[in-house]
Scaffold this active site. Structure first.
Site, PDB file in Angstrom:
ATOM      1  N   CYS A   1      -8.127   0.400  -0.145  1.00  0.00           N
ATOM      2  CA  CYS A   1      -7.281  -0.093   0.993  1.00  0.00           C
ATOM      3  C   CYS A   1      -6.950  -1.482   0.712  1.00  0.00           C
ATOM      4  O   CYS A   1      -8.096  -2.471   0.424  1.00  0.00           O
ATOM      5  CB  CYS A   1      -8.318  -0.007   2.296  1.00  0.00           C
ATOM      6  SG  CYS A   1      -7.459  -0.904   3.664  1.00  0.00           S
TER       7      CYS A   1
ATOM      8  N   CYS B   1      -9.383 -12.504  21.629  1.00  0.00           N
ATOM      9  CA  CYS B   1      -8.810 -11.858  20.377  1.00  0.00           C
ATOM     10  C   CYS B   1      -7.620 -10.824  21.068  1.00  0.00           C
ATOM     11  O   CYS B   1      -7.134 -10.077  20.417  1.00  0.00           O
ATOM     12  CB  CYS B   1      -9.866 -10.965  19.614  1.00  0.00           C
ATOM     13  SG  CYS B   1     -10.848  -9.893  20.515  1.00  0.00           S
TER      14      CYS B   1
ATOM     15  N   GLU C   1     -25.883 -12.718  25.193  1.00  0.00           N
ATOM     16  CA  GLU C   1     -25.018 -11.740  24.533  1.00  0.00           C
ATOM     17  C   GLU C   1     -26.062 -10.397  24.855  1.00  0.00           C
ATOM     18  O   GLU C   1     -27.149 -10.449  25.147  1.00  0.00           O
ATOM     19  CB  GLU C   1     -25.271 -11.897  22.781  1.00  0.00           C
ATOM     20  CG  GLU C   1     -25.320 -10.639  22.024  1.00  0.00           C
ATOM     21  CD  GLU C   1     -23.898  -9.924  21.677  1.00  0.00           C
ATOM     22  OE1 GLU C   1     -22.972 -10.892  21.712  1.00  0.00           O
ATOM     23  OE2 GLU C   1     -23.843  -9.076  22.035  1.00  0.00           O
TER      24      GLU C   1
ATOM     25  N   ASP D   1     -16.290 -15.893  23.907  1.00  0.00           N
ATOM     26  CA  ASP D   1     -15.575 -15.193  22.755  1.00  0.00           C
ATOM     27  C   ASP D   1     -15.677 -13.778  23.052  1.00  0.00           C
ATOM     28  O   ASP D   1     -16.640 -13.091  22.653  1.00  0.00           O
ATOM     29  CB  ASP D   1     -16.260 -15.429  21.584  1.00  0.00           C
ATOM     30  CG  ASP D   1     -15.479 -14.819  20.545  1.00  0.00           C
ATOM     31  OD1 ASP D   1     -14.436 -14.094  20.709  1.00  0.00           O
ATOM     32  OD2 ASP D   1     -16.056 -14.853  19.222  1.00  0.00           O
TER      33      ASP D   1
ATOM     34  N   GLN E   1     -17.135 -11.380  12.495  1.00  0.00           N
ATOM     35  CA  GLN E   1     -15.822 -11.619  12.356  1.00  0.00           C
ATOM     36  C   GLN E   1     -15.525 -11.037  10.966  1.00  0.00           C
ATOM     37  O   GLN E   1     -16.237 -11.244   9.927  1.00  0.00           O
ATOM     38  CB  GLN E   1     -15.485 -13.120  12.157  1.00  0.00           C
ATOM     39  CG  GLN E   1     -15.906 -13.855  13.524  1.00  0.00           C
ATOM     40  CD  GLN E   1     -14.748 -13.528  14.956  1.00  0.00           C
ATOM     41  OE1 GLN E   1     -14.015 -12.603  14.549  1.00  0.00           O
ATOM     42  NE2 GLN E   1     -15.329 -13.764  16.030  1.00  0.00           N
TER      43      GLN E   1
ATOM     44  N   TYR F   1     -21.203 -14.190  25.060  1.00  0.00           N
ATOM     45  CA  TYR F   1     -20.533 -13.217  24.081  1.00  0.00           C
ATOM     46  C   TYR F   1     -21.155 -14.080  22.686  1.00  0.00           C
ATOM     47  O   TYR F   1     -19.897 -13.982  21.747  1.00  0.00           O
ATOM     48  CB  TYR F   1     -19.376 -13.039  24.221  1.00  0.00           C
ATOM     49  CG  TYR F   1     -18.729 -12.689  25.647  1.00  0.00           C
ATOM     50  CD1 TYR F   1     -18.872 -11.156  26.266  1.00  0.00           C
ATOM     51  CD2 TYR F   1     -18.083 -13.634  26.555  1.00  0.00           C
ATOM     52  CE1 TYR F   1     -18.527 -10.978  27.267  1.00  0.00           C
ATOM     53  CE2 TYR F   1     -17.610 -13.068  27.830  1.00  0.00           C
ATOM     54  CZ  TYR F   1     -17.946 -12.057  28.006  1.00  0.00           C
ATOM     55  OH  TYR F   1     -17.541 -11.523  29.331  1.00  0.00           O
TER      56      TYR F   1
ATOM     57  N   CYS G   1       0.968  -1.237  -0.022  1.00  0.00           N
ATOM     58  CA  CYS G   1       0.220   0.198  -0.073  1.00  0.00           C
ATOM     59  C   CYS G   1       0.896   1.183  -0.074  1.00  0.00           C
ATOM     60  O   CYS G   1       1.783   1.269   0.713  1.00  0.00           O
ATOM     61  CB  CYS G   1      -0.957  -0.094   1.141  1.00  0.00           C
ATOM     62  SG  CYS G   1      -1.745   1.488   1.432  1.00  0.00           S
TER      63      CYS G   1
HETATM   64  C1  LIG Z   1     -15.844 -10.740  19.861  1.00  0.00           C
HETATM   65  S1  LIG Z   1     -17.493 -10.573  19.711  1.00  0.00           S
HETATM   66  C2  LIG Z   1     -17.858 -12.420  19.347  1.00  0.00           C
HETATM   67  C3  LIG Z   1     -19.360 -12.491  18.822  1.00  0.00           C
HETATM   68  C4  LIG Z   1     -19.276 -13.926  18.067  1.00  0.00           C
HETATM   69  N1  LIG Z   1     -18.900 -15.118  19.052  1.00  0.00           N
HETATM   70  C5  LIG Z   1     -18.849 -14.203  16.790  1.00  0.00           C
HETATM   71  O1  LIG Z   1     -17.755 -14.566  16.733  1.00  0.00           O
HETATM   72  O2  LIG Z   1     -19.463 -13.476  16.072  1.00  0.00           O
HETATM   73  C6  LIG Z   1     -18.064 -10.200  21.485  1.00  0.00           C
HETATM   74  C7  LIG Z   1     -19.484 -10.251  21.723  1.00  0.00           C
HETATM   75  O3  LIG Z   1     -19.794 -10.115  22.942  1.00  0.00           O
HETATM   76  C8  LIG Z   1     -20.774  -9.020  23.104  1.00  0.00           C
HETATM   77  N2  LIG Z   1     -20.668  -8.564  24.641  1.00  0.00           N
HETATM   78  C9  LIG Z   1     -19.699  -7.487  24.992  1.00  0.00           C
HETATM   79  N3  LIG Z   1     -19.941  -7.383  26.179  1.00  0.00           N
HETATM   80  C10 LIG Z   1     -20.634  -8.251  26.627  1.00  0.00           C
HETATM   81  C11 LIG Z   1     -21.255  -8.612  27.952  1.00  0.00           C
HETATM   82  N4  LIG Z   1     -20.650  -7.951  29.067  1.00  0.00           N
HETATM   83  N5  LIG Z   1     -22.117  -9.626  28.181  1.00  0.00           N
HETATM   84  C12 LIG Z   1     -22.639 -10.247  26.866  1.00  0.00           C
HETATM   85  N6  LIG Z   1     -22.034 -10.026  25.735  1.00  0.00           N
HETATM   86  C13 LIG Z   1     -21.192  -8.968  25.634  1.00  0.00           C
HETATM   87  C14 LIG Z   1     -20.363  -8.079  21.945  1.00  0.00           C
HETATM   88  O4  LIG Z   1     -21.964  -7.332  21.540  1.00  0.00           O
HETATM   89  C15 LIG Z   1     -20.072  -8.906  20.748  1.00  0.00           C
HETATM   90  O5  LIG Z   1     -21.188  -9.575  19.985  1.00  0.00           O
END
Ligand SMILES: C[S@@+](CC[C@H](N)C(=O)[O-])C[C@H]1O[C@@H](n2cnc3c(N)ncnc32)[C@H](O)[C@@H]1O
Length: 460
Positions: A171, A417, A343, A390, A293, A322, A81
């Site tokens: 990009c 992550c 979630e 997650d 993702q 999550y 880039c």
């Molecule tokens: C890294 S993402 C993972 C989502 C899913 N596992 C995926 O792979 O698409 C984290 C998720 O946690 C949710 N989140 C963040 N804080 C949270 C909490 N305190 N309790 C429940 N969910 C939460 C976010 O909205 C998001 O959708």
């Protein structure tokens, strides 16, 4: 001048020459000052010999900026880039991809040793990406007023709120469909007559342009503004549907100051309110504000790694914390597992429920709740045999590790992550009896130092 680590103090500048010996977890190359302190230098590669301007000095380390590359190291490559040297979008285009992969495996090992207090962490070699460029299915690009008074779109310069304009070639990290729609919006954005938001002055409205594309190349454009887009501008933006692969245009309202890009309210200006994504033979409904993702190909690799972590058995009960729109839930549901997803973002839970229904997976249920209160949200009689989680980059909520230690099942699958928050949580869980058995890194974010991993913890 053949002086490694020597410091030249001028009136204001300190210039040193150093060899870069490694890469630190944040992505910076690491050199040394003469007194032994580590010197962190962005955009350097191991083996580089560089002249560095020291910009920050602390008791045990310093930070610098490259003034001149005196001799490139073996892993330095020409970034694809043209703005890679200044744009904060990706920090590692100068680093050969195999070196990126090796560094990330090292980050996981190092975090688990240093923060997680593990002597020999069970870290497997990172699963590298087949396509380390053009992988992102989503872009979130800030908008500001440029020096010529016109609109400027692009990512922030590293460590600042200055925008580096998006190059005409687009990009290199974006999938072609995202790039095409984004460049189209760049071309036509000024026609809407919206004034970019200036946080310092508290004036203007337009903050970000978000573009997300599905596997078929259909793009959703979301204009993030502080105030609702006026009707005339909304009509002009709505007319983008049908051009450059755009199928949906939406307006998200974010009135709060700070770094959170999307607000809670979204209005559809034209087209459907969600994309219908396909991944691994499953269909996912994706609303504008739901997390998904960003690297679909490597998400499949990650799902493969999750499947291979332990023998998932039909009929087993899984509590997923999550869960988002169900990216991980649906493939497990297809194996005949009973899964309850928790979630806290209501739109994502609505998507997850629609996704389970659309894919004919009745064993999946979901609720809107904070992860900390997941046990209160379980359907009657549901006793999890595995917890899959997650969390966002900051890791588990404070207190959740203790809840898991108290009520958790024999096995935990932790998708992370961020190696540092993972290592912190692994240590908390280890104190309560869970042992980390496998840590498998997956490269979801090539050209950046971010590291995804899937981890198996077993009690006893
Ligand atoms: C890294 S993402 C993972 C989502 C899913 N596992 C995926 O792979 O698409 C984290 C998720 O946690 C949710 N989140 C963040 N804080 C949270 C909490 N305190 N309790 C429940 N969910 C939460 C976010 O909205 C998001 O959708």
């Amino acid at each position: 001048m053949d002086i490694v680590g020597s410091v030249f103090r001028g009136v204001e500048t300190i210039i040193v020459t150093t060899d870069i010996i490694s890469v630190a977890a944040g992505g910076d190359g690491v050199g040394r000052l003469e007194d032994g302190r580590a010197l962190f230098v962005p955009r350097t590669a191991p083996g580089d010999r560089v002249e560095v301007r020291v910009v920050e000095e602390h008791k045990s380390f310093a930070r610098g900026r490259v003034k001149r590359i005196l001799a490139p190291g073996p892993d330095r490559v020409a970034p694809p880039c043209p703005v890679a040297g200044e744009c904060g979008g990706c920090a590692w285009q100068h680093l050969a991809y195999p070196a990126q992969v090796a560094a990330k495996t090292g980050f996981l090992r190092e975090a688990l040793r240093r923060i997680g207090s593990m002597e020999s962490p069970p870290v497997a070699e990172l699963l590298a990406a087949a396509h380390p460029l053009r992988y992102r299915n989503k872009a979130q690009v800030p908008v500001a007023t440029g020096p010529d008074g016109g609109l400027r779109m692009g990512y922030y310069r590293e460590g600042s709120h200055d925008i580096v304009p998006l190059p005409d070639e687009g990009c290199r990290l974006l999938q072609p469909a995202v790039d095409k729609a984004l460049l189209f919006v760049r071309e036509h954005l000024a026609e809407l007559g919206l004034r970019p938001y200036d946080q310092g002055l508290g004036q203007g409205s337009l903050r970000h342009v978000m573009v997300r594309a599905d596997a078929q190349g259909r793009a959703m454009v979301v204009l993030v503004t502080r105030e609702a887009i006026p009707p005339g501008a909304a009509d002009l933006a709505a007319a983008w549907v049908g051009q450059a692969g755009i199928v949906s245009v939406q307006n998200n309202l974010q009135a709060k100051t700070g770094n959170v890009i999307l607000g809670a309210e979204t209005k559809v200006l034209a087209g459907p309110d969600a994309l219908d994504e396909q991944l691994g033979g499953l269909e996912y409904r994706l609303s504008a504000t739901s997390f998904f993702q960003v690297n679909s190909e490597q998400t499949l690799a990650m799902l493969g790694a999750i499947m291979g972590l332990r023998p998932w058995k039909p009929g087993e009960s899984v509590l997923e914390l999550y869960c988002g729109v169900g990216t991980l839930s649906l493939p497990l549901g297809r194996l005949g597992l009973r899964l309850h997803g928790v979630e806290n973002h209501a739109a994502a839970v609505a998507d997850a429920q629609a996704n389970a229904l659309a894919n004919g997976l009745p064993g999946l249920t979901f609720s809107v709740a904070d992860a900390l209160r997941a046990w209160q949200a379980l359907p009657p009689g549901f006793e999890p045999q595995v917890v899959l989680m997650d969390p966002p980059r900051k890791g588990l909520e404070p207190g959740l590790a203790a809840v898991l230690v108290e009520k958790g099942p024999p096995e935990l699958v932790y998708v992370s992550c961020d190696p540092a928050s993972l290592a912190r949580d692994v240590k908390l869980l280890a104190a309560g009896g869970y042992q980390l058995k496998t840590c498998q890194g997956v490269d979801l974010f090539p050209q950046t130092p971010h590291v995804e991993s899937v981890n198996l913890l077993v009690r006893g």
